[in-house]
Design a protein around this motif. Structure first.
Motif, mmCIF file in Angstrom:
data_model
loop_
_atom_site.group_PDB
_atom_site.id
_atom_site.type_symbol
_atom_site.label_atom_id
_atom_site.label_comp_id
_atom_site.label_asym_id
_atom_site.label_seq_id
_atom_site.Cartn_x
_atom_site.Cartn_y
_atom_site.Cartn_z
ATOM 1 N N HIS A 151 1.060 -1.180 0.124
ATOM 2 C CA HIS A 151 -0.071 0.408 0.285
ATOM 3 C C HIS A 151 0.737 1.571 -0.034
ATOM 4 C CE1 HIS A 151 -2.795 2.999 1.411
ATOM 5 N NE2 HIS A 151 -3.790 2.125 0.702
ATOM 6 N N LEU B 79 -11.261 -1.159 -4.286
ATOM 7 C CA LEU B 79 -10.057 -1.284 -2.978
ATOM 8 C C LEU B 79 -10.505 -0.492 -2.086
ATOM 9 C CD1 LEU B 79 -8.443 -2.787 -0.521
ATOM 10 C CD2 LEU B 79 -6.088 -1.776 -1.533
ATOM 11 N N GLY C 256 -12.364 5.004 2.860
ATOM 12 C CA GLY C 256 -12.690 5.858 4.035
ATOM 13 C C GLY C 256 -14.199 5.577 3.234
HETATM 14 C C1 PEP Z 1 -7.193 3.552 0.192
HETATM 15 O O1 PEP Z 1 -6.581 3.582 1.256
HETATM 16 O O2 PEP Z 1 -6.650 1.975 -0.208
HETATM 17 C C2 PEP Z 1 -8.189 4.257 -0.063
HETATM 18 C C3 PEP Z 1 -8.551 3.661 -1.595
HETATM 19 O O3 PEP Z 1 -8.367 5.445 0.260
HETATM 20 P P1 PEP Z 1 -9.863 6.199 0.010
HETATM 21 O O4 PEP Z 1 -10.832 4.965 -0.467
HETATM 22 O O5 PEP Z 1 -10.145 7.005 1.548
HETATM 23 O O6 PEP Z 1 -9.054 7.093 -1.026
#
Ligand code: PEP
Length: 257
Positions: A99, A236, A239
């Motif tokens: 990540h 993926l 939030g």
């Molecule tokens: C993530 O950290 O994998 C992600 C996609 O976060 P967000 O949906 O909050 O942008």
């Protein structure tokens, strides 16, 4: 419902959020809403400390469990780390690797991430390998070369027979947690590039089986168009995975395809 041979996958990355009891509560709500269906793969990735309470809440559910990281070694003097075997013992099926937050804050390199990918596959854990460019890299026209390096180096030694167990997540770093989303066309362009690169690495037949998720401020309001793209096989979700309502809505949008 699915794209030819690939079933949609909606995976929640809770990051460093939710205690064990809060996690069980969230997973319970998700399970009640979508735990019986199997058209769309659903995965939640709580912090390590909530894995056990979550799997207990997921007994007899089609919702699967994932971790957010692991160490490539099976055991030993690696204070603060956990191994694939330990994650398997808590019934994890997936593990997020590489990540951008781990690349940035913990200085993880492609070589180290590659060790983890190989160790995960060896222990029958499905890696969700994250790749993606920063804003500076996009503006410098380096998106494809950055993503290519992350793929080629991250997948060294991975063979075609792993394709069904491999997931790649394209997460433009500038879109993570910022509310900025790549347009469906921008995302599809990179997803297609990733599919072609996977073809070069694993062969085209195997590449067609790998699920490529989009990540970066995906939410119910923008998911449908993203999921309509031919090489976007799910999301993926950061939030929007922390509330059952938005996460379940995302699963329902994927189910409606
Ligand atoms: C993530 O950290 O994998 C992600 C996609 O976060 P967000 O949906 O909050 O942008």
């Amino acid at each position: 419902m699915a794209k030819t041979i690939r079933k949609y996958l909606i995976a929640g990355n809770w990051k460093m959020n939710k205690t064990a009891s809060e996690g069980a509560e969230l997973v319970n709500e998700i399970n009640l809403a979508v735990g019986k269906q199997s058209e769309v793969g659903v995965v939640v990735c709580p912090p390590f400390t909530a894995l056990e309470s979550c799997i207990t809440a997921l007994e007899d559910s089609n919702v699967q469990l994932g971790a957010q990281n692991m160490h490539p070694k099976q055991e030993g003097a690696y204070t603060g780390e956990v191994s694939a075997v330990m994650l398997r013992s808590l019934f994890c099926t997936y593990v997020i690797l590489g990540h951008s937050e781990r690349r940035e804050y913990f200085k993880e390199t492609d070589a180290f991430i590659n060790e983890k990918v190989l160790a995960a596959l060896e222990s029958s854990l499905k890696p969700i390998l994250c790749v993606g460019e920063t804003l500076d890299q996009r503006e410098a026209g380096e998106t494809m070369s950055v993503v290519k390096t992350q793929l080629v180096d991250g997948l060294k030694g991975v063979t075609a027979d792993a394709a069904e167990n491999l997931v790649v997540a394209y997460e433009p770093v500038w879109a993570i947690g910022t509310g900025k989303t790549a347009t469906p066309e921008m995302a599809q362009e990179v997803h297609k590039f990733i599919r072609d690169e996977l073809g070069a690495i694993l062969g085209n037949g195997a590449a067609a089986k790998v699920r490529i998720l989009y990540g970066g401020s995906m939410k119910p309001e923008n998911a449908s168009e993203l999921l309509d793209q031919p090489d976007i096989d799910g999301g993926l979700i950061g939030g929007a995975s922390l509330k059952s309502k938005s996460f379940v809505e995302l699963v329902e949008i994927a189910r409606s395809k």
